[in-house]
Every structure is written in C-alpha cells, then in structure tokens.
Motif scaffolding. Structure first.
Motif, mmCIF file in Angstrom:
data_model
loop_
_atom_site.group_PDB
_atom_site.id
_atom_site.type_symbol
_atom_site.label_atom_id
_atom_site.label_comp_id
_atom_site.label_asym_id
_atom_site.label_seq_id
_atom_site.Cartn_x
_atom_site.Cartn_y
_atom_site.Cartn_z
ATOM 1 N N PHE A 107 0.796 -1.228 0.000
ATOM 2 C CA PHE A 107 0.000 0.000 0.000
ATOM 3 C C PHE A 107 0.833 1.284 0.000
ATOM 4 C CE2 PHE A 107 0.632 -0.184 4.591
ATOM 5 C CZ PHE A 107 0.654 1.151 4.972
ATOM 6 N N PRO A 108 2.036 1.358 0.612
ATOM 7 C CA PRO A 108 2.787 2.620 0.515
ATOM 8 C C PRO A 108 3.155 2.985 -0.917
ATOM 9 C CG PRO A 108 3.660 1.244 2.274
ATOM 10 C CD PRO A 108 2.733 0.393 1.487
ATOM 11 N N TYR A 109 3.531 1.997 -1.699
ATOM 12 C CA TYR A 109 3.917 2.243 -3.085
ATOM 13 C C TYR A 109 2.686 2.524 -3.948
ATOM 14 C CZ TYR A 109 7.907 -0.070 -0.984
ATOM 15 O OH TYR A 109 8.919 -0.412 -0.135
ATOM 16 N N ILE A 110 1.551 1.886 -3.619
ATOM 17 C CA ILE A 110 0.308 2.171 -4.328
ATOM 18 C C ILE A 110 -0.097 3.623 -4.108
ATOM 19 C CG2 ILE A 110 -2.152 1.612 -4.437
ATOM 20 C CD1 ILE A 110 -1.452 -1.255 -3.731
ATOM 21 N N ILE A 111 0.040 4.112 -2.884
ATOM 22 C CA ILE A 111 -0.306 5.504 -2.580
ATOM 23 C C ILE A 111 0.548 6.459 -3.401
ATOM 24 C CG2 ILE A 111 -0.235 7.282 -0.792
ATOM 25 C CD1 ILE A 111 -1.045 5.193 1.227
ATOM 26 N N LEU A 112 1.857 6.218 -3.421
ATOM 27 C CA LEU A 112 2.752 7.117 -4.141
ATOM 28 C C LEU A 112 2.446 7.141 -5.639
ATOM 29 C CD1 LEU A 112 6.233 6.562 -2.446
ATOM 30 C CD2 LEU A 112 4.686 8.503 -2.206
ATOM 31 N N ILE A 139 6.402 4.033 3.953
ATOM 32 C CA ILE A 139 7.576 3.300 3.483
ATOM 33 C C ILE A 139 8.701 3.357 4.507
ATOM 34 C CG2 ILE A 139 9.415 3.286 1.746
ATOM 35 C CD1 ILE A 139 7.381 4.182 -0.306
ATOM 36 N N SER A 140 8.960 4.537 5.029
ATOM 37 C CA SER A 140 10.084 4.703 5.961
ATOM 38 C C SER A 140 9.740 4.248 7.371
ATOM 39 C CB SER A 140 10.507 6.169 6.001
ATOM 40 O OG SER A 140 9.462 6.980 6.502
ATOM 41 N N LYS A 141 8.430 4.268 7.724
ATOM 42 C CA LYS A 141 7.941 3.925 9.060
ATOM 43 C C LYS A 141 8.465 4.875 10.136
ATOM 44 C CE LYS A 141 7.842 -1.005 7.881
ATOM 45 N NZ LYS A 141 8.305 -2.357 8.267
ATOM 46 N N TRP A 146 -0.590 16.301 -1.708
ATOM 47 C CA TRP A 146 0.631 16.389 -0.910
ATOM 48 C C TRP A 146 0.512 15.568 0.371
ATOM 49 C CZ3 TRP A 146 2.341 22.279 -1.250
ATOM 50 C CH2 TRP A 146 2.854 22.505 -2.542
ATOM 51 N N LEU A 147 -0.681 15.586 0.973
ATOM 52 C CA LEU A 147 -0.890 14.770 2.172
ATOM 53 C C LEU A 147 -0.760 13.284 1.851
ATOM 54 C CD1 LEU A 147 -3.868 16.627 3.913
ATOM 55 C CD2 LEU A 147 -1.476 16.558 4.635
ATOM 56 N N LEU A 148 -1.271 12.886 0.681
ATOM 57 C CA LEU A 148 -1.135 11.488 0.272
ATOM 58 C C LEU A 148 0.325 11.136 0.008
ATOM 59 C CD1 LEU A 148 -4.187 10.998 -2.122
ATOM 60 C CD2 LEU A 148 -3.878 10.085 0.177
ATOM 61 N N HIS A 149 1.069 12.055 -0.628
ATOM 62 C CA HIS A 149 2.502 11.828 -0.829
ATOM 63 C C HIS A 149 3.194 11.604 0.511
ATOM 64 C CE1 HIS A 149 2.102 12.681 -4.981
ATOM 65 N NE2 HIS A 149 2.106 13.997 -4.914
ATOM 66 N N ALA A 150 2.919 12.483 1.463
ATOM 67 C CA ALA A 150 3.548 12.389 2.775
ATOM 68 C C ALA A 150 3.174 11.081 3.469
ATOM 69 C CB ALA A 150 3.146 13.585 3.638
ATOM 70 N N TYR A 151 1.908 10.673 3.331
ATOM 71 C CA TYR A 151 1.453 9.419 3.952
ATOM 72 C C TYR A 151 2.193 8.224 3.354
ATOM 73 C CZ TYR A 151 -1.931 6.338 6.248
ATOM 74 O OH TYR A 151 -2.521 5.392 7.050
ATOM 75 N N GLY A 152 2.368 8.236 2.029
ATOM 76 C CA GLY A 152 3.101 7.147 1.396
ATOM 77 C C GLY A 152 4.560 7.093 1.831
ATOM 78 N N ILE A 153 5.200 8.255 1.925
ATOM 79 C CA ILE A 153 6.603 8.292 2.342
ATOM 80 C C ILE A 153 6.755 7.819 3.786
ATOM 81 C CG2 ILE A 153 8.546 9.843 2.830
ATOM 82 C CD1 ILE A 153 7.681 11.500 0.416
#
Length: 325
Positions: free
Chosen positions: A231-236, A282-284, A272-279
């Motif tokens: 899901f993190p990569y799907i979001i990005l 991924i990084s946790k 931008w919020l979705l970008h931040a959520y994906g990052i």
C-alpha cells in the motif's frame, strides 16, 4: 486431550514437549483446555479460536500485542479508500453549479470518521480505542485457508483462522458501518440540499458507493495481504498519476492559477498529504533524523509539473514545429 506427563512436570520440563502425535500444518494448533499450576492440558490438533494463533510449539495462544505503527498506517489506508472514493464521485456528479458538494464532502467525512470510531470501540477490548492484535510475520499469515494439511492425502484438516487478528476482519466491519451510516444520512441530506441537480443525478454518488463498497470488500478478501505490503507504493504511484491527470485536465500552468482558484489549491494539498502518507508508510519513521528530510520531497512532483507545463503544451510544440519547417 493431550497433556504433560506427571514425570515431566516433576522434572520442571515445559508442558508443550510431550504433545503427541505431532500437529501438522503451518497454522494448525492445540487449544489449551485447562491449566493446573505449570501443567497445561491441550485439545486435539485443529483450528485456533478467534483472537488466537499458534506459537512455535503449535499451541494456540491469545493475541495480547498491539498493532505497531505500520499496522496502523495500513488500517488508515484501508479507512481512506472509501472516503476518497466518496469525495471523487460526489465531485464527479455534483456539477460545477451545485452548491451541495461541500456539505456532501463533510457528511462523507463524518460517516467514515464515526464508522472508524465505532469499529474501534467494538473491537477487543470493547469500549477502548486500543485493540489487541497478533503480529504479522509473513505473507502467508493472511491466507491460512491455503495451508490446510492433508495427512493421508484424503482427509483435510481445516485450520483456517485469522492469524493476523484483527487486521483482516476489522476492515470488513468498518466497511459495513460506513455503508449503514451512508444509507441513513446521505439520502436525506441529498434530497434536501441538492437543489442544483436533476432528480436522476441527485443520488448518483450514493449509487456509486453501492458499487464500490462490494468491490472494496472483495479486494480486501482476496488481496488483503498483498495490500498490506504494497500500500505505501500504491499511494505514491496513484497520487502522482492522479495529480498529473488533474493538472493536465484542469489546464493548470502557473502558480497564479492555484492561488486564484482555491478548489485547485485544496486538491493540490490533498495530494501532498497522500505523498507524505506514502513516504511515512515506506520509511515507518524508524530513524527520524534520516526519514523526516524525505518529506521535503512531497511538493517536488507538483513544482516540477508547474515549472515545465508551459514548455510541453501541445499547441506550442505544434506551432514551433510548423515554424521550423
């Protein structure tokens, strides 16, 4: 029932070492029937009760842990899916002249928020926003139905249970509450405020939800484990694609376009919020000093598009190509 022998108990050996015959299957286990001091009595090898999973000794143990940060991020992603789809179809069917879109957006947010809170309150422990869970160890934990053993290749021992309790079923419960709340609140709201729409268009966003909720349910049932890891990569990817499509379709070329039209600015900040959520997913955020600077990359795709859009306009390319000849 199988239990530990008195001799082993007297010698202080663990209760699990004397279990015979061996419990086959990756997720089959023995339930604890009774505990007498340090001696445990076990049942037959089979499926673990809800809220339990097998330990290394094939004994069903109650899930007493809490979801880690990545688990909560996954649940947040699954909770956002119906909300984003609600907003998309409300905007799609509201039309440019309708003044009801904003109130419908707020109502959809309220529905999903209340559904999420109620789902957490009804989860074990009941009445608390905290939930107890089992730790996800590998992808197969999501698909225990594929690992039922057949000792004699004829009889199948069914050991299907929720090894990732409650990350699998809690999503279904949340979707059910979302659907119920939508059916209770949205039709009355739309009937009163959607005056700018025709009779046939008023309820189209609700009809769309009646389609995408079953799709989301099947998606969770079949691909829950895959979504958990991807899901993190799907979001990005989706946020980048949808942002580019929106800017291209809306013909956003300069920064002043965003400042003049506040709706476009809201869409940009949402991406931008979705970008931040994906990052973050991924990084946790395990190492803050290394992961937090990555959030500075959030505006990069939008800024790159805005700075280069005027150079890639099709009409300009065609005109310059014609002048070249």
């Amino acid at each position: 029932a199988f239990g530990a022998s008195p001799g082993n108990a007297a010698r202080g050996l663990p209760a699990a070492v004397d279990i015979q015959p061996a419990c086959l299957g990756l997720y089959c286990g023995r339930t604890v029937l009774s505990v007498n001091g340090s001696v445990e009595t076990y049942g037959d090898c089979g499926v673990c009760p809800r809220g339990q999973r097998t330990d290394d000794n094939k004994i069903c143990r109650e899930c007493v842990g809490s979801p880690d940060r990545y688990d909560w991020l996954y649940l947040g992603f699954m909770a956002m899916l119906p909300l984003v789809l609600h907003w998309f179809f409300i905007e799609w069917y509201s039309g440019k002249k309708s003044s009801s879109a904003l109130l419908q957006h707020v109502t959809a947010l309220l529905e999903c928020s209340v559904a999420a809170v109620v789902t957490l309150l009804l989860s074990d422990p009941v009445g608390s926003l905290h939930i107890r869970s089992c730790r996800v160890k590998k992808l197969s934990d999501w698909y225990t139905m594929l690992y039922n053993p057949s000792p004699d290749y004829i009889t199948t021992v069914h050991c299907t249970h929720e090894a990732v309790y409650p990350l699998y079923t809690i999503v279904f419960i949340y979707y059910a509450f979302c659907l119920v709340l939508m059916m209770l609140l949205r039709p009355l709201l739309v009937k009163k405020i959607a005056c700018g729409l025709g009779r046939s268009d008023r309820f189209k966003s609700i009809y769309a939800a009646l389609y995408f909720f079953p799709i989301l349910t099947v998606l969770q049932a079949v691909g829950g484990g895959l979504l958990y890891y991807a899901f993190p990569y799907i979001i990005l990817v989706l946020s980048l694609v949808t942002l580019a499509v929106y800017m291209s379709a809306s013909e956003v070329e300069f920064f002043k376009d965003l400042l003049v039209r506040k709706k476009r600015l809201v869409v940009l900040f949402s991406h931008w919020l979705l970008h931040a959520y994906g990052i973050i997913s991924i990084s946790k955020l395990d190492k803050l000093e290394q992961d937090l600077p990555l959030l500075a990359l959030v505006p990069a795709p939008a800024l790159f598009y805005l700075m280069t859009a005027k150079y890639t306009e099709p009409s300009r390319i065609l005109s310059e190509g014609g002048n070249g000849h």
